[in-house]
Design a protein around this motif. Structure first.
Motif, PDB file in Angstrom:
ATOM      1  N   THR A  75     -14.215 -15.637  15.807  1.00  0.00           N
ATOM      2  CA  THR A  75     -13.652 -15.105  14.561  1.00  0.00           C
ATOM      3  C   THR A  75     -14.669 -14.242  13.828  1.00  0.00           C
ATOM      4  OG1 THR A  75     -12.142 -16.972  14.300  1.00  0.00           O
ATOM      5  CG2 THR A  75     -12.680 -15.729  12.315  1.00  0.00           C
ATOM      6  N   THR A  76     -15.903 -14.733  13.729  1.00  0.00           N
ATOM      7  CA  THR A  76     -16.964 -13.964  13.074  1.00  0.00           C
ATOM      8  C   THR A  76     -17.173 -12.627  13.775  1.00  0.00           C
ATOM      9  OG1 THR A  76     -18.097 -15.991  12.369  1.00  0.00           O
ATOM     10  CG2 THR A  76     -19.396 -13.971  12.438  1.00  0.00           C
ATOM     11  N   ARG A  77     -17.172 -12.658  15.090  1.00  0.00           N
ATOM     12  CA  ARG A  77     -17.362 -11.441  15.885  1.00  0.00           C
ATOM     13  C   ARG A  77     -16.205 -10.452  15.671  1.00  0.00           C
ATOM     14  NH1 ARG A  77     -21.623  -8.834  18.368  1.00  0.00           N
ATOM     15  NH2 ARG A  77     -21.148  -8.155  20.489  1.00  0.00           N
ATOM     16  N   MET A  78     -14.980 -10.951  15.680  1.00  0.00           N
ATOM     17  CA  MET A  78     -13.804 -10.085  15.548  1.00  0.00           C
ATOM     18  C   MET A  78     -13.667  -9.515  14.134  1.00  0.00           C
ATOM     19  SD  MET A  78     -12.411  -9.881  18.572  1.00  0.00           S
ATOM     20  CE  MET A  78     -14.158  -9.751  19.029  1.00  0.00           C
ATOM     21  N   GLU A  79     -14.036 -10.296  13.135  1.00  0.00           N
ATOM     22  CA  GLU A  79     -13.894  -9.826  11.754  1.00  0.00           C
ATOM     23  C   GLU A  79     -14.895  -8.716  11.413  1.00  0.00           C
ATOM     24  OE1 GLU A  79     -12.102 -13.769   9.474  1.00  0.00           O
ATOM     25  OE2 GLU A  79     -14.270 -13.430   9.498  1.00  0.00           O
ATOM     26  N   LYS A  80     -16.026  -8.715  12.109  1.00  0.00           N
ATOM     27  CA  LYS A  80     -17.063  -7.728  11.794  1.00  0.00           C
ATOM     28  C   LYS A  80     -16.920  -6.427  12.569  1.00  0.00           C
ATOM     29  CE  LYS A  80     -20.756 -10.956  10.459  1.00  0.00           C
ATOM     30  NZ  LYS A  80     -22.115 -11.451  10.801  1.00  0.00           N
ATOM     31  N   THR A  81     -16.288  -6.488  13.738  1.00  0.00           N
ATOM     32  CA  THR A  81     -16.345  -5.326  14.626  1.00  0.00           C
ATOM     33  C   THR A  81     -15.378  -4.209  14.270  1.00  0.00           C
ATOM     34  OG1 THR A  81     -16.376  -4.662  16.945  1.00  0.00           O
ATOM     35  CG2 THR A  81     -14.606  -6.139  16.288  1.00  0.00           C
ATOM     36  N   ARG A  82     -15.830  -3.002  14.544  1.00  0.00           N
ATOM     37  CA  ARG A  82     -14.972  -1.816  14.475  1.00  0.00           C
ATOM     38  C   ARG A  82     -15.085  -1.044  15.783  1.00  0.00           C
ATOM     39  NH1 ARG A  82     -16.099   1.835   9.588  1.00  0.00           N
ATOM     40  NH2 ARG A  82     -14.275   2.896  10.482  1.00  0.00           N
ATOM     41  N   SER A  83     -15.372  -1.790  16.830  1.00  0.00           N
ATOM     42  CA  SER A  83     -15.482  -1.229  18.170  1.00  0.00           C
ATOM     43  C   SER A  83     -14.317  -1.737  19.014  1.00  0.00           C
ATOM     44  CB  SER A  83     -16.808  -1.651  18.818  1.00  0.00           C
ATOM     45  OG  SER A  83     -16.776  -1.447  20.216  1.00  0.00           O
ATOM     46  N   TRP A  84     -13.546  -0.829  19.599  1.00  0.00           N
ATOM     47  CA  TRP A  84     -12.412  -1.255  20.426  1.00  0.00           C
ATOM     48  C   TRP A  84     -12.887  -2.045  21.644  1.00  0.00           C
ATOM     49  CZ3 TRP A  84     -11.621  -0.254  25.550  1.00  0.00           C
ATOM     50  CH2 TRP A  84     -12.364   0.781  26.134  1.00  0.00           C
ATOM     51  N   THR A  85     -14.087  -1.755  22.120  1.00  0.00           N
ATOM     52  CA  THR A  85     -14.627  -2.470  23.268  1.00  0.00           C
ATOM     53  C   THR A  85     -14.853  -3.940  22.947  1.00  0.00           C
ATOM     54  OG1 THR A  85     -15.732  -0.471  24.078  1.00  0.00           O
ATOM     55  CG2 THR A  85     -16.539  -2.575  24.908  1.00  0.00           C
ATOM     56  N   VAL A  86     -15.520  -4.192  21.830  1.00  0.00           N
ATOM     57  CA  VAL A  86     -15.779  -5.576  21.405  1.00  0.00           C
ATOM     58  C   VAL A  86     -14.465  -6.295  21.105  1.00  0.00           C
ATOM     59  CG1 VAL A  86     -16.861  -7.020  19.645  1.00  0.00           C
ATOM     60  CG2 VAL A  86     -18.060  -5.004  20.509  1.00  0.00           C
ATOM     61  N   ALA A  87     -13.558  -5.611  20.419  1.00  0.00           N
ATOM     62  CA  ALA A  87     -12.269  -6.220  20.074  1.00  0.00           C
ATOM     63  C   ALA A  87     -11.477  -6.595  21.322  1.00  0.00           C
ATOM     64  CB  ALA A  87     -11.462  -5.262  19.194  1.00  0.00           C
ATOM     65  N   LEU A  88     -11.424  -5.690  22.304  1.00  0.00           N
ATOM     66  CA  LEU A  88     -10.656  -5.966  23.523  1.00  0.00           C
ATOM     67  C   LEU A  88     -11.291  -7.094  24.331  1.00  0.00           C
ATOM     68  CD1 LEU A  88      -8.316  -5.349  25.333  1.00  0.00           C
ATOM     69  CD2 LEU A  88      -9.602  -3.462  26.343  1.00  0.00           C
ATOM     70  N   LYS A  89     -12.621  -7.092  24.426  1.00  0.00           N
ATOM     71  CA  LYS A  89     -13.287  -8.193  25.134  1.00  0.00           C
ATOM     72  C   LYS A  89     -13.050  -9.524  24.424  1.00  0.00           C
ATOM     73  CE  LYS A  89     -16.955  -5.706  27.572  1.00  0.00           C
ATOM     74  NZ  LYS A  89     -18.411  -5.569  27.813  1.00  0.00           N
ATOM     75  N   GLY A  90     -13.000  -9.490  23.101  1.00  0.00           N
ATOM     76  CA  GLY A  90     -12.727 -10.704  22.347  1.00  0.00           C
ATOM     77  C   GLY A  90     -11.329 -11.239  22.619  1.00  0.00           C
ATOM     78  N   LEU A  91     -10.346 -10.335  22.713  1.00  0.00           N
ATOM     79  CA  LEU A  91      -8.971 -10.748  22.993  1.00  0.00           C
ATOM     80  C   LEU A  91      -8.839 -11.277  24.420  1.00  0.00           C
ATOM     81  CD1 LEU A  91      -6.996  -7.869  21.224  1.00  0.00           C
ATOM     82  CD2 LEU A  91      -7.369 -10.213  20.416  1.00  0.00           C
ATOM     83  N   MET A  92      -9.527 -10.646  25.356  1.00  0.00           N
ATOM     84  CA  MET A  92      -9.512 -11.143  26.734  1.00  0.00           C
ATOM     85  C   MET A  92     -10.162 -12.523  26.823  1.00  0.00           C
ATOM     86  SD  MET A  92     -10.565  -7.585  28.651  1.00  0.00           S
ATOM     87  CE  MET A  92     -10.805  -8.332  30.252  1.00  0.00           C
ATOM     88  N   LEU A  93     -11.231 -12.710  26.070  1.00  0.00           N
ATOM     89  CA  LEU A  93     -11.895 -14.015  26.039  1.00  0.00           C
ATOM     90  C   LEU A  93     -10.952 -15.072  25.470  1.00  0.00           C
ATOM     91  CD1 LEU A  93     -14.519 -15.665  26.417  1.00  0.00           C
ATOM     92  CD2 LEU A  93     -15.136 -15.017  24.074  1.00  0.00           C
TER      93      LEU A  93
END
Length: 334
Positions: A75-93
């Motif tokens: 949650t902390t990672r997703m709330e801070k990011t504005r990178s589609w790469t990080v967001a997509l990896k987070g959703l896959m995780l």
């Protein structure tokens, strides 16, 4: 080629790892888990860190108590990011977490972060942003569905001494479950890349995850409809009417699914070539079911409503191949 932007993103990941290593441990925080989440959701859009993802899944399978620090770190990672790469990896995780067969996963409910209005830091990333939003919307809905489904099963238990056994669902509960699954399938079919610009390693890996999920949901729908047809002549008009609408939608979804698989295969999604045969419900069968519903409302005796064996509706399968339930979704990570 190593660019200045790549170096900047790598520095962000190193900085986050440094902070995580000095984080205090608590029920919601675990430095090792936070580090694994950061590594699994790094800024590199050309590869996926399967090892870190596998480590997280292993922790969760050992004990459901690890769900809290994993979800907190994610949650902390997703709330801070504005990178589609990080967001997509987070959703896959997160998608991979859903496949960990422990009760705690089914109790997550609505997701603790919101990517429904995700915006990338870079301009003109509309296609990637839409992909992220659609994927998030599905996972959020599925998480809520799993929690409700788990609660329904818990409420439907019968005690016998110390042990508990599940109570059989009513037909209405079964039909409502099927309707929810069809809704999830509709949402899954909306998650797809728009344009050649999105054809890269990460997006293709995400689409493999989504294709496996589609096969699983579709298999459950087919098996559920088959179970309904077996009990069709012992249910009331209300249930029969609901079943009729489900069969109509299943017929439409089969056509949409077939086109979606063709699109994904052409785009280069490898799992699209491993699709099961699609079940097609004949219009004649749907019309026959409608006639049964109409007859059920007339003052006839129950015995008169039971058709001959040759009159019963069936679920034909293309090429006479029965759909088999796919292996548990691996997400390329688990």
């Amino acid at each position: 080629m190593w660019t200045l932007k790549g170096a900047s993103n790598a520095l962000k990941d190193v900085s986050s790892l440094f902070i995580a290593n000095f984080a205090p441990s608590s029920a919601n925080r675990n430095p090792e888990i936070e580090a694994a989440v950061i590594k699994a959701t790094n800024h590199n859009n050309s590869r996926v860190d399967y090892r870190s993802a596998q480590l997280l899944f292993a922790w969760i399978r050992v004990s459901g108590h690890y769900i809290r620090p994993v979800m907190s770190a994610l949650t902390t990672r997703m709330e801070k990011t504005r990178s589609w790469t990080v967001a997509l990896k987070g959703l896959m995780l997160l998608h991979g977490v859903f496949t960990c067969k422990v009760p705690a996963v089914q109790k997550i409910g609505r997701l603790p972060f919101d990517l429904s209005n995700f915006k990338d830091r870079k301009p003109n990333m509309f296609q990637h942003e839409a992909f992220i939003r659609s994927y998030y919307t599905y996972l959020n809905k599925k998480s809520a569905f799993m929690m409700k489904h788990s609660d329904d099963r818990k409420e439907g238990t019968l005690r016998r001494g110390i042990k508990e056994r599940p109570k059989q669902w009513t037909m209405m509960q079964h039909l409502a479950w099927l309707e929810n699954l069809q809704g999830l399938l509709d949402m899954l079919l909306e998650i797809k890349p728009q344009g050649e610009k999105m054809k890269n390693v990460l997006v293709l890996e995400a689409m493999n995850c989504i294709m496996l999920e589609i096969y699983d949901i579709y298999s459950r729908i087919c098996n559920g409809i088959a179970a309904v047809l077996v009990r069709l002549y012992s249910i009331g008009k209300t249930e029969a009417g609901m079943a009729f609408l489900i069969l109509q939608k299943a017929s439409t979804q089969a056509e949409v699914l077939s086109r979606h698989i063709d699109f994904c295969r052409d785009f280069g999604v490898t799992k699209a070539s491993e699709s099961p045969k699609i079940v097609y419900i004949r219009k004649d069968d749907i019309q026959q079911l409608e006639q049964i519903i109409n007859r059920a409302s007339s003052p006839q005796k129950a015995e008169q409503l039971i058709p001959n064996e040759e009159d019963k509706p069936t679920m034909p399968v293309k090429d006479n191949v029965v759909i088999k339930k796919p292996e548990p979704m691996q997400l390329g990570m688990s």
